[in-house]
Write an enzyme that holds these catalytic residues in place. Sequence first.
Site, PDB file in Angstrom:
ATOM      1  N   ASP A   1      35.260  30.254  44.468  1.00 47.88           N
ATOM      2  CA  ASP A   1      35.068  30.873  45.776  1.00 47.88           C
ATOM      3  C   ASP A   1      33.569  31.059  45.972  1.00 47.88           C
ATOM      4  O   ASP A   1      32.923  31.779  45.207  1.00 47.88           O
ATOM      5  CB  ASP A   1      35.767  32.236  45.849  1.00 47.88           C
ATOM      6  CG  ASP A   1      37.284  32.131  45.780  1.00 47.88           C
ATOM      7  OD1 ASP A   1      37.830  31.135  46.296  1.00 47.88           O
ATOM      8  OD2 ASP A   1      37.918  33.042  45.222  1.00 47.88           O
ATOM      9  N   CYS A  48      39.142  32.328  42.203  1.00 52.37           N
ATOM     10  CA  CYS A  48      40.423  32.841  42.669  1.00 52.37           C
ATOM     11  C   CYS A  48      41.177  33.497  41.512  1.00 52.37           C
ATOM     12  O   CYS A  48      41.250  32.944  40.411  1.00 52.37           O
ATOM     13  CB  CYS A  48      41.251  31.709  43.266  1.00 52.37           C
ATOM     14  SG  CYS A  48      42.934  32.199  43.724  1.00 52.37           S
ATOM     15  N   ILE A  53      45.908  40.627  52.518  1.00 51.68           N
ATOM     16  CA  ILE A  53      46.772  39.487  52.824  1.00 51.68           C
ATOM     17  C   ILE A  53      46.340  38.300  51.974  1.00 51.68           C
ATOM     18  O   ILE A  53      45.164  37.927  51.963  1.00 51.68           O
ATOM     19  CB  ILE A  53      46.728  39.139  54.319  1.00 51.68           C
ATOM     20  CG1 ILE A  53      47.318  40.299  55.124  1.00 51.68           C
ATOM     21  CG2 ILE A  53      47.505  37.853  54.600  1.00 51.68           C
ATOM     22  CD1 ILE A  53      47.226  40.132  56.619  1.00 51.68           C
ATOM     23  N   GLU A  54      47.279  37.747  51.241  1.00 51.34           N
ATOM     24  CA  GLU A  54      46.972  36.608  50.364  1.00 51.34           C
ATOM     25  C   GLU A  54      46.714  35.378  51.241  1.00 51.34           C
ATOM     26  O   GLU A  54      47.495  35.062  52.130  1.00 51.34           O
ATOM     27  CB  GLU A  54      48.140  36.390  49.396  1.00 51.34           C
ATOM     28  CG  GLU A  54      47.844  35.417  48.287  1.00 51.34           C
ATOM     29  CD  GLU A  54      47.912  33.988  48.761  1.00 51.34           C
ATOM     30  OE1 GLU A  54      46.909  33.267  48.579  1.00 51.34           O
ATOM     31  OE2 GLU A  54      48.956  33.613  49.325  1.00 51.34           O
ATOM     32  N   SER A  55      45.623  34.676  50.962  1.00 54.90           N
ATOM     33  CA  SER A  55      45.112  33.686  51.910  1.00 54.90           C
ATOM     34  C   SER A  55      45.980  32.437  52.036  1.00 54.90           C
ATOM     35  O   SER A  55      46.105  31.881  53.130  1.00 54.90           O
ATOM     36  CB  SER A  55      43.682  33.287  51.537  1.00 54.90           C
ATOM     37  OG  SER A  55      43.624  32.731  50.242  1.00 54.90           O
ATOM     38  N   LYS A  56      46.580  31.967  50.938  1.00 54.69           N
ATOM     39  CA  LYS A  56      47.430  30.781  51.079  1.00 54.69           C
ATOM     40  C   LYS A  56      48.646  31.100  51.935  1.00 54.69           C
ATOM     41  O   LYS A  56      49.050  30.299  52.782  1.00 54.69           O
ATOM     42  CB  LYS A  56      47.881  30.242  49.716  1.00 54.69           C
ATOM     43  CG  LYS A  56      48.736  28.978  49.860  1.00 54.69           C
ATOM     44  CD  LYS A  56      49.132  28.365  48.533  1.00 54.69           C
ATOM     45  CE  LYS A  56      49.976  27.121  48.738  1.00 54.69           C
ATOM     46  NZ  LYS A  56      50.376  26.487  47.456  1.00 54.69           N
ATOM     47  N   GLY A 104      41.338  26.100  53.515  1.00 59.94           N
ATOM     48  CA  GLY A 104      42.563  26.007  54.296  1.00 59.94           C
ATOM     49  C   GLY A 104      42.390  26.480  55.725  1.00 59.94           C
ATOM     50  O   GLY A 104      43.324  27.006  56.333  1.00 59.94           O
TER      51      GLY A 104
END
EC number: 1.7.1.13
Length: 286
Positions: free
Chosen positions: A201, A194, A92-95, A263
Amino acid sequence: MTHNHDPYSDAKELAGLTLGKATDYQAEYDASLLQGVPRSLNRNAINLTAESLPFHGADIWTAYELSWLNAKGKPMVAIADIQLSHESQNLIESKSFKLYLNSFNQTKFDNIDAVQKTLVQDLGECAQGQVTVKIIEPKSFGIQRVVELPGTCIDDLDIEVSDYDFNPDYLENSTDDKQIVAETLNSNLLKSNCLITSQPDWGSVMIRYQGPKIDREKLLRYLISFRQHNEFHEQCVERIFVDLKHYCHCTKLTVYARYTRRGGLDINPYRSDFEHPGESHRLARQ
């Protein structure tokens, strides 16, 4: 072995991601905000197939900024511990995950169970795999612990470093076959970037293994070589696992990284061929 060629430059699966683009923030529930990235993008590059993975494990997420409205419209807050199976088709892409969680902020849910079930359903559908979600209410915030990774930290080794390009060959001839050991090592010097935005990161990594003793200086140089490497957290951990198995001939191996949050989310990939993740506890930098 996983030399640093770029399997992502022409990947159409990455072109549509919101990551790295200006974004409108939605405050009402919208599951379509979630975006998955096929795990095969990275696994193909390190010669792994879904049918014959050398590890099991999970992507362990902590969501610190979970909030919704109860049935009467009163705001509620919680922390969510999420575990996404290593066997899921997508990571799952974090943004997109952050944007999706933001969409809960002005949405009414009848109770906390409804929030939990919604998360399980939506994340599982996006990832195409098994997801578990544990919601931690404010009454339990006080028992949340800050811990250190198990094992011996290798960061105090007095080495000189001048090359920061990813290079798995640092692990070449790094073992002593006359010494068979079972040990746990860790480092707080893991840094990658990233894949899309090149933002740093920051992470810590634990390596627990059995097999020929690994030269700690060579291992530290290898970990430092991720410093300018562009890849998602989950992909870096799988790359480390594959490299250690290839170069160091570990008979048992666990690689567990905990990355600092961004985030309101931290990502903590866990891969092992002999054990399973326990309770998730954050590190001081998280």
